[in-house]
Write an enzyme that holds these catalytic residues in place. Structure first.
Site, mmCIF file in Angstrom:
data_model
loop_
_atom_site.group_PDB
_atom_site.id
_atom_site.type_symbol
_atom_site.label_atom_id
_atom_site.label_comp_id
_atom_site.label_asym_id
_atom_site.label_seq_id
_atom_site.Cartn_x
_atom_site.Cartn_y
_atom_site.Cartn_z
ATOM 1 N N ARG A 36 -12.367 -22.819 20.807
ATOM 2 C CA ARG A 36 -12.929 -22.099 20.851
ATOM 3 C C ARG A 36 -14.322 -23.481 19.104
ATOM 4 O O ARG A 36 -15.283 -23.016 18.970
ATOM 5 C CB ARG A 36 -13.805 -21.217 20.257
ATOM 6 N N ARG A 40 -20.608 -21.579 18.118
ATOM 7 C CA ARG A 40 -21.629 -21.001 17.479
ATOM 8 C C ARG A 40 -21.324 -21.611 15.545
ATOM 9 O O ARG A 40 -21.836 -21.525 15.150
ATOM 10 C CB ARG A 40 -21.633 -19.768 16.976
ATOM 11 N N ARG A 49 -28.331 -25.860 21.402
ATOM 12 C CA ARG A 49 -27.998 -24.769 22.221
ATOM 13 C C ARG A 49 -29.705 -23.635 22.533
ATOM 14 O O ARG A 49 -29.741 -23.026 23.504
ATOM 15 C CB ARG A 49 -27.429 -23.942 22.384
ATOM 16 N N ASP A 85 -16.715 -21.561 30.234
ATOM 17 C CA ASP A 85 -16.549 -20.539 30.059
ATOM 18 C C ASP A 85 -15.384 -19.532 31.126
ATOM 19 O O ASP A 85 -15.478 -20.555 32.078
ATOM 20 C CB ASP A 85 -17.351 -19.653 29.755
ATOM 21 N N TYR A 160 -12.555 -8.312 33.559
ATOM 22 C CA TYR A 160 -14.088 -8.344 33.257
ATOM 23 C C TYR A 160 -14.249 -7.543 34.989
ATOM 24 O O TYR A 160 -15.457 -7.869 34.497
ATOM 25 C CB TYR A 160 -14.159 -9.436 33.241
HETATM 26 O O1 UP2 Z 1 -23.835 -17.625 22.323
HETATM 27 C C1 UP2 Z 1 -23.233 -18.280 22.434
HETATM 28 O O2 UP2 Z 1 -23.761 -19.453 22.075
HETATM 29 C C2 UP2 Z 1 -22.276 -18.666 23.407
HETATM 30 C C3 UP2 Z 1 -20.676 -17.385 22.569
HETATM 31 C C4 UP2 Z 1 -19.523 -18.608 23.806
HETATM 32 C C5 UP2 Z 1 -19.378 -17.551 24.906
HETATM 33 N N1 UP2 Z 1 -18.150 -18.502 25.383
HETATM 34 C C6 UP2 Z 1 -18.236 -20.264 24.740
HETATM 35 C C7 UP2 Z 1 -18.664 -19.727 23.945
HETATM 36 C C8 UP2 Z 1 -19.388 -20.877 22.735
HETATM 37 C C9 UP2 Z 1 -18.089 -20.450 21.397
HETATM 38 O O3 UP2 Z 1 -17.312 -20.081 21.313
HETATM 39 O O4 UP2 Z 1 -18.785 -20.688 20.055
HETATM 40 C C10 UP2 Z 1 -16.878 -21.453 24.846
HETATM 41 C C11 UP2 Z 1 -15.637 -20.975 25.167
HETATM 42 N N2 UP2 Z 1 -15.475 -20.014 25.772
HETATM 43 C C12 UP2 Z 1 -13.935 -19.895 26.112
HETATM 44 C C13 UP2 Z 1 -13.783 -21.597 25.734
HETATM 45 C C14 UP2 Z 1 -12.908 -22.189 25.731
HETATM 46 C C15 UP2 Z 1 -11.606 -21.762 24.410
HETATM 47 O O5 UP2 Z 1 -11.772 -20.480 24.141
HETATM 48 O O6 UP2 Z 1 -11.522 -22.376 23.366
HETATM 49 C C16 UP2 Z 1 -15.222 -21.834 24.705
HETATM 50 C C17 UP2 Z 1 -15.257 -23.182 25.204
HETATM 51 C C18 UP2 Z 1 -15.670 -23.228 23.848
HETATM 52 C C19 UP2 Z 1 -15.052 -25.100 23.088
HETATM 53 O O7 UP2 Z 1 -15.200 -26.101 23.595
HETATM 54 O O8 UP2 Z 1 -14.565 -25.281 22.271
HETATM 55 C C20 UP2 Z 1 -12.377 -19.122 26.415
HETATM 56 C C21 UP2 Z 1 -13.357 -17.665 26.848
HETATM 57 N N3 UP2 Z 1 -14.435 -17.116 26.731
HETATM 58 C C22 UP2 Z 1 -14.329 -15.595 26.909
HETATM 59 C C23 UP2 Z 1 -13.401 -15.274 26.468
HETATM 60 C C24 UP2 Z 1 -11.818 -14.486 26.437
HETATM 61 C C25 UP2 Z 1 -12.427 -14.092 24.986
HETATM 62 O O9 UP2 Z 1 -12.676 -13.700 24.069
HETATM 63 O O10 UP2 Z 1 -10.646 -13.999 24.544
HETATM 64 C C26 UP2 Z 1 -12.154 -16.531 26.537
HETATM 65 C C27 UP2 Z 1 -10.737 -17.018 26.235
HETATM 66 C C28 UP2 Z 1 -10.376 -16.636 24.644
HETATM 67 C C29 UP2 Z 1 -10.916 -17.632 23.514
HETATM 68 O O11 UP2 Z 1 -10.825 -18.536 23.180
HETATM 69 O O12 UP2 Z 1 -11.844 -16.368 22.840
HETATM 70 C C30 UP2 Z 1 -15.322 -14.497 27.486
HETATM 71 C C31 UP2 Z 1 -16.643 -14.880 26.685
HETATM 72 N N4 UP2 Z 1 -17.707 -15.805 26.197
HETATM 73 C C32 UP2 Z 1 -18.635 -15.741 25.618
HETATM 74 C C33 UP2 Z 1 -18.093 -14.165 24.826
HETATM 75 C C34 UP2 Z 1 -18.631 -14.735 23.384
HETATM 76 C C35 UP2 Z 1 -19.850 -12.926 23.241
HETATM 77 C C36 UP2 Z 1 -20.530 -13.867 22.260
HETATM 78 O O13 UP2 Z 1 -20.239 -12.937 21.386
HETATM 79 O O14 UP2 Z 1 -21.954 -13.614 22.146
HETATM 80 C C37 UP2 Z 1 -16.341 -13.814 25.287
HETATM 81 C C38 UP2 Z 1 -16.040 -13.078 25.228
HETATM 82 C C39 UP2 Z 1 -16.156 -12.697 23.096
HETATM 83 O O15 UP2 Z 1 -15.752 -13.824 22.896
HETATM 84 O O16 UP2 Z 1 -15.680 -11.886 22.588
HETATM 85 C C40 UP2 Z 1 -19.005 -16.223 25.871
#
Ligand code: UP2
Length: 354
Positions: A36, A40, A49, A85, A160
């Site tokens: 991540r 954010r 974004r 994601d 999910y």
């Molecule tokens: O609101 C935003 O800007 C989008 C948030 C965001 C998401 N995917 C994202 C991002 C960018 C970031 O992490 O800031 C972008 C994202 N999701 C993920 C990755 C891969 C990584 O973790 O490095 C990435 C890429 C991160 C990167 O490129 O550095 C993978 C992901 N999505 C998800 C999961 C399941 C989990 O959460 O463990 C997981 C795997 C484990 C993890 O890293 O946490 C499902 C998911 N996708 C997302 C969320 C957050 C919803 C929220 O709280 O607003 C969630 C659920 C959660 O995190 O609890 C959306």
């Protein structure tokens, strides 16, 4: 005069510390990246974004490229993680889902029956042309810095889909796993194809390593993991068997499953912060590198406490067959990005082999 094959992205990154550590080869210093890292915690991420929904941002190659590069430029980490994601492939094959800020992925019509599964097609590269474009753009920009592609593992994606969104106890998922094992196996086999194909698209376009995220699999016993999950994660990882990319397999709360997750087909096993790298290495044996495992909450601790913990982890990692420094789960949104930059420099400084 023998013609030399054109240089591919993986030719440029083959000797990077990340790829060498994943292959349990000697490194100049411990490689570090953060799950991540693109997200954010960065003001520059929040700026680009602005007003663009999450899933739409994942379908725009120029935006994916910019977001993925932001933490590499800012922190000097040893790898880029593709900005996407785990639910992107599900959206691409037609699942009606969205990512709700502050909640996570939400599925309009949860998968509960065989008729629901019959509406879940396999993934082909034609479903995700924007992924190929983004990876090709990124690897041109990144040069010798490896890009890590990723996908979600069958159990976590199934949770999910069956629950309809994030879940604390995965009750409907486990009820289906035990109540209708045949439907469960067919659902996981389909998800393994989708995730495997998604990994293959990224690796074929030039990613230097891949990570399979089974975030929620720590909710299972060893017996249930072996009986109902392991072979499907193995099928997803096997999809890139012939592409010479190291495979990282990670989950949260997986202390009791580490050896089984390695046996599913990983080169590197990601460790969360609940098990020390020393214990993880003992449980895994000499055939796997390890990745992790700083508690993301310690990024909010005073620097002397955080520094002490980082040094301990680097030292434990030096005793492992191979070590990639990371967090024990993703970067938390409110983390001060300057702390991540400082941790990156500290890992490099205290691990540089003379
Ligand atoms: O609101 C935003 O800007 C989008 C948030 C965001 C998401 N995917 C994202 C991002 C960018 C970031 O992490 O800031 C972008 C994202 N999701 C993920 C990755 C891969 C990584 O973790 O490095 C990435 C890429 C991160 C990167 O490129 O550095 C993978 C992901 N999505 C998800 C999961 C399941 C989990 O959460 O463990 C997981 C795997 C484990 C993890 O890293 O946490 C499902 C998911 N996708 C997302 C969320 C957050 C919803 C929220 O709280 O607003 C969630 C659920 C959660 O995190 O609890 C959306």
């Amino acid at each position: 005069m023998p013609t030399t094959a054109p240089t591919t992205p993986r030719d440029l990154t083959r000797d990077s510390d990340l790829v060498r550590a994943a292959r349990r080869q000697d490194v100049g210093r411990t490689p570090v990246w953060f799950m991540r890292q693109a997200g954010r915690s960065l003001p520059e991420y929040r700026a680009v974004r602005e007003g663009i929904p999450m899933l739409e941002s994942c379908m725009r190659p120029e935006l994916v490229t910019e977001i993925t590069l932001q933490p590499v430029r800012r922190h000097g980490v040893d790898a880029a993680i593709f900005f996407s994601d785990i639910v992107v492939p599900l959206k691409a094959v037609g699942v009606d889902l969205d990512i709700v800020p502050g909640v996570g992925p939400v599925v309009a019509a949860p998968v509960r029956t065989r008729a629901d599964l019959d509406r879940l097609p396999e993934l082909t590269p034609d479903h995700v042309p924007y992924i190929t474009d983004a990876v090709e753009q990124l690897t041109r920009e990144l040069g010798p810095t490896p890009l890590i592609g990723f996908a979600g593992a069958p159990f976590t994606l199934a949770s999910y889909l069956v629950e309809g969104g994030p879940s604390k106890n995965h009750e409907r998922t486990k009820a289906l796993m035990h109540g209708d094992p045949e439907l469960w196996a067919d659902l996981c086999a389909r998800l393994a194809q989708i995730s495997g194909a998604f990994l293959r698209v990224q690796a074929s376009a030039g990613a230097s390593a891949v990570q399979l995220f089974d975030s929620w699999v720590g909710a299972l016993s060893r017996a249930d993991y072996v009986a109902h999950v392991q072979r499907h994660s193995a099928a997803a990882l096997a999809a890139v068997d012939d592409l010479d990319v190291p495979r990282i397999h990670f989950g949260v709360g997986t202390g009791e499953l580490l050896d089984l997750m390695g046996e599913a087909g990983a080169d590197v096993v990601g460790v969360d912060f609940r098990v020390s790298l020393s214990d993880a290495t003992r449980r895994l044996g000499p055939s796997y590198a390890v990745q992790g495992n700083l508690d993301p909450a310690l990024l909010f601790a005073p620097w002397p406490a955080l520094e002490r913990r980082v040094r301990e982890i680097v030292e434990e990692g030096r005793q492992a067959p191979g070590h990639i420094f990371n967090l024990g789960h993703g970067v938390l949104p409110d983390v001060d990005p300057d702390v991540l930059t400082r941790v990156t420099a500290l890992v490099h400084e205290c691990s540089t082999r003379s």
